[in-house]
Design a protein around this motif. Structure first.
Motif, PDB file in Angstrom:
ATOM      1  N   GLU A 160       0.841  -1.204   0.000  1.00  0.00           N
ATOM      2  CA  GLU A 160       0.000   0.000   0.000  1.00  0.00           C
ATOM      3  C   GLU A 160       0.875   1.253   0.000  1.00  0.00           C
ATOM      4  OE1 GLU A 160      -2.845  -0.272   3.190  1.00  0.00           O
ATOM      5  OE2 GLU A 160      -3.581  -2.215   2.459  1.00  0.00           O
ATOM      6  N   ALA A 161       1.958   1.210   0.775  1.00  0.00           N
ATOM      7  CA  ALA A 161       2.876   2.361   0.811  1.00  0.00           C
ATOM      8  C   ALA A 161       3.487   2.586  -0.566  1.00  0.00           C
ATOM      9  CB  ALA A 161       3.971   2.126   1.852  1.00  0.00           C
ATOM     10  N   ALA A 162       3.806   1.506  -1.261  1.00  0.00           N
ATOM     11  CA  ALA A 162       4.418   1.624  -2.593  1.00  0.00           C
ATOM     12  C   ALA A 162       3.436   2.239  -3.579  1.00  0.00           C
ATOM     13  CB  ALA A 162       4.885   0.255  -3.083  1.00  0.00           C
ATOM     14  N   VAL A 163       2.180   1.807  -3.516  1.00  0.00           N
ATOM     15  CA  VAL A 163       1.148   2.372  -4.399  1.00  0.00           C
ATOM     16  C   VAL A 163       1.013   3.866  -4.123  1.00  0.00           C
ATOM     17  CG1 VAL A 163      -1.334   2.436  -4.870  1.00  0.00           C
ATOM     18  CG2 VAL A 163      -0.143   0.225  -4.704  1.00  0.00           C
ATOM     19  N   ARG A 164       0.941   4.229  -2.848  1.00  0.00           N
ATOM     20  CA  ARG A 164       0.773   5.644  -2.493  1.00  0.00           C
ATOM     21  C   ARG A 164       1.975   6.458  -2.949  1.00  0.00           C
ATOM     22  NH1 ARG A 164      -1.503   3.667   2.365  1.00  0.00           N
ATOM     23  NH2 ARG A 164      -3.774   3.767   2.200  1.00  0.00           N
TER      24      ARG A 164
END
Ligand code: AMP
Ligand code: GLY
Length: 419
Positions: A160-164
């Motif tokens: 999720e952090a990577a997507v954000r």
């Protein structure tokens, strides 16, 4: 024939080294080149129009492009429109590397085996997809991100952090489109093949080491070492790769109307279900090329000309059975911040030991001395009758070379030695 090589890294040093051995080649020019290139004339420009004019003025019979950026910028189209012979894919075909979404669509359209994935232009649907799939999962920024746009997330939070991060602009425009991909398990290999748009000729297999630390730990880098052949690519696997990846690739290019006369680099994962594509690169690999070209017994210039002329069926590549190993020596701190301008000693002793030292990030200082000038500084490359001997020969040469903070992995080719 005069030859012009575009680029100035370790891969380009290996290319000019091999091209210089060809009886077909008179003068080798390299733009911009590097100080390790002996007998090569440096060309200061990287501007496409200037290089076209240079090639015309200096009767360059073959231009060979090393890095992806000029290919994506359309250098091949510019040269061909002026009737200049150049090795590489045209601008549209270079999107196979320039856009991971484009490459994925191509793979799916032509049935090339690859990881299941979703392509997203907004954060929320990407996050929903990530949560539905679960970890481990892979998040990729669409565009060129200097090898940094891929996160293999082992937890949902990481994914999720990577997507954000992508949608928050961590990779600039490259992250405006995001691919979320099934995490493949297996051993990686680099499959390179020449193609003239009609047929293909695989090069010797190889494997690189992307992580900074021994045992494949720590952050990804441009590549910390390579060896050829890759034992994971058995004869049986080669057959599958030819049938399921290379042949449909060439056919797909033809049907899409892509002008692909260059080298295709298929990054594959050898999974329990067979080889699957991780990515395409539209150029030679770095540092794979350093190891692979050490094993090429036939004439590289002849092969590149035949490829550019659409006559690849006229050449037969011959390979030495001896393995080759390239150990990358990097600046302390790489892939993070590192110092430049540190004097390098021991290069002559390393060369005398029988290895070939390809320069990647070096420069000559005001006093004429060779100094560090990049993250990956040197590719110390050796060939020997067996892999153990090639590894030992490369590391022996590494031991001769010194600068403050020099770093290299100590386990290059460990997987192959285990095979
Ligand atoms: P790429 O730039 O797409 O080759 O990705 C860089 C690296 O990330 C690859 O060399 C792999 O080590 C890893 N990687 C990329 N895609 C996947 C995937 N679907 N599954 C597992 N690892 C991957
Ligand atoms: N060694 C990986 C690459 O050239 O992209």
């Amino acid at each position: 024939m005069n030859v012009l090589v575009i680029g100035g890294g370790g891969r380009e040093h290996a290319l000019v080294w091999k091209l210089s051995q060809s009886p077909l080649v008179e003068t080798v020019y390299c733009a911009p080149g590097n100080p390790g290139m002996v007998g090569v004339e440096a060309v200061a420009s990287t501007d496409i129009e200037t290089l076209c004019a240079f090639a015309t003025d200096h009767r360059v019979g073959l231009t060979m492009v090393g890095p992806e950026a000029p290919l994506c910028a359309g250098i091949v189209d510019a040269f061909r429109s002026r009737g200049l012979r150049i090795f590489g894919p045209d601008r549209q075909a270079a999107q196979l590397e320039g856009s991971k979404a484009y490459a994925k669509a191509f793979m799916e359209k032509y049935g090339l085996p690859t990881a299941a994935s979703g392509v997203f232009h907004e954060a929320q649907p990407a996050l929903d997809y990530v949560r539905a799939q679960g970890a481990p999962i892979v998040v990729k920024a669409d565009g060129l991100a200097a090898g940094k746009g891929v996160v293999v997330a082992t937890t949902l939070a990481e994914a999720e952090a990577a997507v954000r991060a992508c949608f928050d602009g961590a990779f600039g425009d490259a992250g405006k489109t995001v691919l979320v991909e099934e995490c493949l398990i297996g051993e990686e290999a680099s499959i390179l093949a020449l193609t003239d748009g009609k047929t293909f000729a695989p090069l010797a297999s190889s494997q690189d080491h992307k992580r900074i630390g021994d045992g494949d730990t720590g952050p990804n880098t441009g590549g910390m070492g390579a060896y050829s052949p890759a034992p994971v690519v058995t004869e049986a696997l080669w057959e599958t790769i030819r049938r399921d990846i290379l042949a449909p690739f060439v056919e797909g290019c033809r049907r899409e109307g892509l002008d692909y006369r260059g080298v295709i680099y298929a990054g594959i994962m050898v999974t329990a279900q067979g080889p699957k594509l991780l990515e395409f690169n539209v150029r030679f690999g770095d540092p794979e090329t350093q190891a692979v070209l050490m094993r090429l017994d036939s004439d590289l210039a002849e092969a590149l000309v035949a490829t550019a002329d659409g006559q690849l069926d006229q050449v037969q590549l011959r390979w030495s059975p001896e393995p080759a190993v390239c150990v990358v020596m990097a600046a302390g701190g790489y892939p993070g911040a590192y110092a430049k301008g540190l004097e390098i000693t021991g290069l002559e002793a390393a060369a005398a030991s029988g290895a070939v030292v390809f320069h990647a990030g070096t420069a000559r200082n005001a006093a004429g001395r060779i100094v560090t000038h990049g993250g990956r500084v040197l590719g110390v490359t050796a060939r020997a009758p067996n892999l153990r001997a090639a590894v030992d020969k490369a590391y022996q040469a590494v031991g001769c070379i010194h600068w403050d903070g020099a770093y290299c992995r100590r386990d290059i080719a460990h997987r192959a030695l285990e095979h």
